[in-house]
Design an enzyme around this catalytic site. Structure first.
Site, short mmCIF file in Angstrom:
data_model
loop_
_atom_site.label_atom_id
_atom_site.label_comp_id
_atom_site.label_asym_id
_atom_site.label_seq_id
_atom_site.Cartn_x
_atom_site.Cartn_y
_atom_site.Cartn_z
N HIS A 26 -0.50 7.24 -2.87
CA HIS A 26 0.19 6.34 -2.37
C HIS A 26 0.21 6.78 -0.87
O HIS A 26 -0.15 7.93 -0.42
CB HIS A 26 1.50 6.30 -2.91
CG HIS A 26 1.57 5.52 -4.22
ND1 HIS A 26 1.36 6.17 -5.38
CD2 HIS A 26 1.85 4.02 -4.36
CE1 HIS A 26 1.26 5.11 -6.20
NE2 HIS A 26 1.70 3.82 -5.90
N LYS A 54 6.05 7.01 0.83
CA LYS A 54 6.55 7.24 -0.71
C LYS A 54 7.00 8.66 -1.05
O LYS A 54 6.25 9.34 -1.01
CB LYS A 54 5.40 6.67 -1.68
CG LYS A 54 6.21 6.33 -3.06
CD LYS A 54 4.93 5.91 -3.95
CE LYS A 54 5.58 5.62 -5.43
NZ LYS A 54 6.92 4.93 -5.27
#
Length: 237
Positions: free
Chosen positions: A135, A139
């Site tokens: 990701h 995040k």
């Protein structure tokens, strides 16, 4: 349909764009600096609130929305361990939450494939299985909620795996690795490896648009349903 947005970051703005394109009305937008708007007539008028915020804020947002009689669609993760039982009880008592770790239609299909493949591979112990998720650098939680959901599906269907774990070499655990890189929307890869060959399935999101569309579709579904709802309810996978 009248929609309230709780959280107005990149995801919230994209949901707004897609909701309007589908003929819906955004009646209220609540972010960190206007929490008092939970008490506004505009918020109370919403059929559904779509919530994408931080894990520590999510459960409190559900309570505020429910207190005003507003159903909630949420993609926030990280609250389940502490508040999962409370949420289930509230939904049993008449509140409504549609929750998913990932609203992408493609991920819903990928999840169905993951469960089916795990059932098959349960019969072939020569294959070890592991997962990797990638990701964007913003995040902070890991593994992602999507990775946890996929991992739990594997563990549920493969007898030789007791649970999932990060940073492990113990074969009784499903190893889940995480990578944070650039602005990657989300890549999830599951590998079944043996001495003879390697079987790999991957979902690679090109943008957040798939997640935003799925959230709006979930809101449309939630308007007509009650209780604790999931992607499986909507797509019948």
């Amino acid at each position: 349909m009248k929609i309230a947005l709780i959280g107005y970051g990149k995801m919230g703005k994209m949901i707004e764009e897609i909701a309007i394109s589908r003929g819906h009305e955004i009646v209220s937008i609540i972010d960190i600096d206007n929490q008092q708007d939970f008490d506004s007539p505009a918020f109370v008028s919403a059929d559904v609130a779509i919530e994408f915020t931080a894990p520590q804020a999510a459960y409190g947002n559900y309570l505020k929305a429910w207190a005003k009689g507003v159903k909630v669609v949420s993609g926030s993760t990280g609250w389940m361990t502490e508040h999962g039982d409370d949420v289930r009880k509230a939904c049993d008592e008449g509140k409504t939450l549609f929750w998913a770790s990932n609203f992408s239609i493609g991920v819903a299909i990928f999840s169905a494939v993951n469960r089916y493949l795990a059932k098959i591979m349960n019969e072939f112990p020569q294959y070890d299985v592991e997962m990797e998720e990638t990701h964007h650098v913003h995040k902070l939680d890991h593994p992602s909620g999507t990775a946890i959901t996929l991992a739990e599906e594997i563990v549920e269907n493969i007898d030789r795996k007791e649970a999932w774990k990060e940073d492990t070499t113990d074969k009784k655990y499903l190893r889940v690795d995480h990578i944070r890189r650039g602005e990657v929307p989300g890549i999830h890869t599951i590998r079944y490896d043996s001495d003879a060959d390697l079987i790999t399935i991957t979902h690679d999101a090109h943008s957040r648009k798939g997640f935003a569309l799925g959230a709006v579709l979930a809101a449309e579904y939630t308007k007509e349903h009650q209780g604790l709802l999931t992607i499986s309810d909507m797509f019948k996978f």
